[in-house]
Design an enzyme around this catalytic site. Structure first.
Site, PDB file in Angstrom:
ATOM      1  CB  SER A   1      -0.983   0.011   1.252  1.00 52.24           C
ATOM      2  OG  SER A   1      -1.456   1.205   1.384  1.00 52.24           O
TER       3      SER A   1
ATOM      4  CE1 TYR B   1      -6.613   5.240  -2.713  1.00 49.52           C
ATOM      5  CE2 TYR B   1      -4.738   4.423  -1.121  1.00 49.52           C
ATOM      6  CZ  TYR B   1      -6.143   4.515  -1.584  1.00 49.52           C
ATOM      7  OH  TYR B   1      -6.802   3.656  -0.950  1.00 49.52           O
TER       8      TYR B   1
ATOM      9  CB  THR C   1      -6.552   2.549  -5.488  1.00 47.28           C
ATOM     10  OG1 THR C   1      -6.057   1.328  -4.845  1.00 47.28           O
ATOM     11  CG2 THR C   1      -8.003   2.687  -4.887  1.00 47.28           C
TER      12      THR C   1
ATOM     13  CE  LYS D   1      -7.627  -3.175  -4.158  1.00 48.22           C
ATOM     14  NZ  LYS D   1      -8.687  -2.342  -3.528  1.00 48.22           N
TER      15      LYS D   1
ATOM     16  CG  HIS E   1     -11.770   1.049  -1.114  1.00 48.36           C
ATOM     17  ND1 HIS E   1     -11.009   1.605  -2.189  1.00 48.36           N
ATOM     18  CD2 HIS E   1     -11.236   1.374   0.032  1.00 48.36           C
ATOM     19  CE1 HIS E   1      -9.893   2.366  -1.428  1.00 48.36           C
ATOM     20  NE2 HIS E   1      -9.827   2.117  -0.290  1.00 48.36           N
TER      21      HIS E   1
END
Length: 384
Positions: free
Chosen positions: A122, A150, A176, A250, A274
């Site tokens: 992440s 992100y 994402t 995603k 999510h």
């Protein structure tokens, strides 16, 4: 202010007595974390209906066993982005894992690599991306290592972050796309959650918040300020232009978005809501998966997350056309309970259950998985 679990987790890495399923891991983990940390890590948006429906959708899907089929020599191997994986299970990107255990992402990476699973790391991790890559990549039997991204308002910062991931050895980017804003996570707000001292998104150090736009009467702080920085389809081309890594998207639920992802050059799509943490009452991932698989027509691999709790769930996902699944909350439950040992136990349980489910439905390999579903779905064409 919440604090991470005590360091006693380090001294006692053994599994708790009576933990033999992923649900057992969840029940025990609940007793170890305070309400605030639990609300952040395991809560969801609104009334948490999508969180519940993710689980229920897999549970309500049934299998139709075949018998007396030859099973000797069977396996769980799959092909994904040019690699052969020992099994189709990856760990989903999850932020701030030191909230669950002091060893955080280091423990998760160690267990994931040892169990041959893939790891999606992440952006909002509480450990440096280089340290995790160094630990993960040295394991010979590891699965793929991907970096979840992100897009930041500062393109220069985003590009530097991508370059760091490339240099560290990450093999793909997972963008994402379903969270232009944070969901209304009521449980988290009621708990008054704040990150404790010593837990931070260390890979975002140096990123400055965008300057607030002046608003006039009647304007929205969301639509007229924050969302002015939200990514769009045009950003996909830019991202692909600055990296040599394949880019997966995603957060895809609609088949039209899946088709557009392929048209934009995405190397894969991940069917995800999510984990119910953004839009409550969004469709479950099990329900969305068949239409997305049909939309991409085998052009790219389709993965899925959300609600995977049993090996039978993995088999169903593969039967519906997924190339692999991503596991989120259960990995954090195992991490909370016993650090790396707990994560490894969760992964081992899921793979063992998958093999049992395959044997009991007459599936020698995962190519046979569509035959195990009681409801017939069109067979997807394999990626070229």
């Amino acid at each position: 202010m919440p604090t991470p679990p005590s360091s006693s987790h380090r001294a006692h890495p053994q599994l708790p007595d009576g933990v033999v399923t992923l649900s057992d891991h969840e029940r025990h983990a609940r007793s170890l974390l305070d309400e605030s940390a639990w609300a952040y890590l395991f809560g969801a948006a609104g009334d948490e209906l999508t969180l519940a429906s993710n689980l229920r959708a897999w549970q309500e899907m049934t299998l139709l066993p075949r018998v007396l089929r030859p099973l000797a020599g069977g396996h769980t191997r799959v092909e994904l982005l040019g690699r052969t994986l020992a099994h189709p299970i990856l760990i989903a990107p999850m932020a701030y894992q030191r909230l669950a255990h002091p060893d955080g992402e280091h423990a998760t990476a160690l267990a994931t690599a040892a169990l041959g699973a893939g790891l999606v790391f992440s952006t909002q991790a509480s450990a440096p991306l280089e340290e995790i890559a160094s630990m993960f990549l040295r394991e010979a039997g590891r699965g793929p290592l991907w970096f979840q991204l992100y897009l930041q308002h500062d393109r220069g910062f985003t590009q530097a972050l991508v370059q760091r991931a490339e240099a560290a050895g990450y093999e793909a980017l997972v963008l994402t796309v379903d969270a232009p804003v944070q969901g209304a996570r009521d449980r988290e707000r009621r708990s008054g959650f704040r990150l404790p001292q010593g837990v931070a998104a260390v890979n975002l150090d140096g990123l400055r918040a965008p300057a607030a736009r002046p608003l006039t009467t009647g304007q929205s702080a969301l639509f007229d300020d924050l969302l002015c920085h939200a990514p769009s389809w045009d950003h996909i081309a830019w991202l692909r232009s600055i990296t040599r890594l394949p880019v997966l998207l995603k957060g895809i639920l609609h088949p039209d978005d899946a088709r557009q992802a392929v048209a934009c050059g995405a190397a894969g799509v991940i069917v995800s809501n999510h984990g119910g943490r953004t839009l409550d009452t969004a469709v479950s991932t099990a329900s969305a998966l068949p239409a997305v698989v049909q939309a991409v027509q085998g052009a790219v691999p389709v993965l899925v997350d959300g609600g995977i709790r049993r090996g039978t769930d993995v088999l169903k996902a593969i039967g519906l056309g997924a190339s692999a699944v991503l596991l989120g909350r259960p990995a954090l439950h195992g991490l909370t309970n016993a650090g790396a040992t707990g994560v490894a136990h969760v992964l081992r349980l899921l793979r063992d259950e998958l093999e049992i489910a395959m044997a009991l439905t007459g599936c020698r390999t995962l190519a046979d998985a569509p035959d195990a579903l009681a409801t017939v779905h069109p067979r997807p064409r394999p990626p070229a």
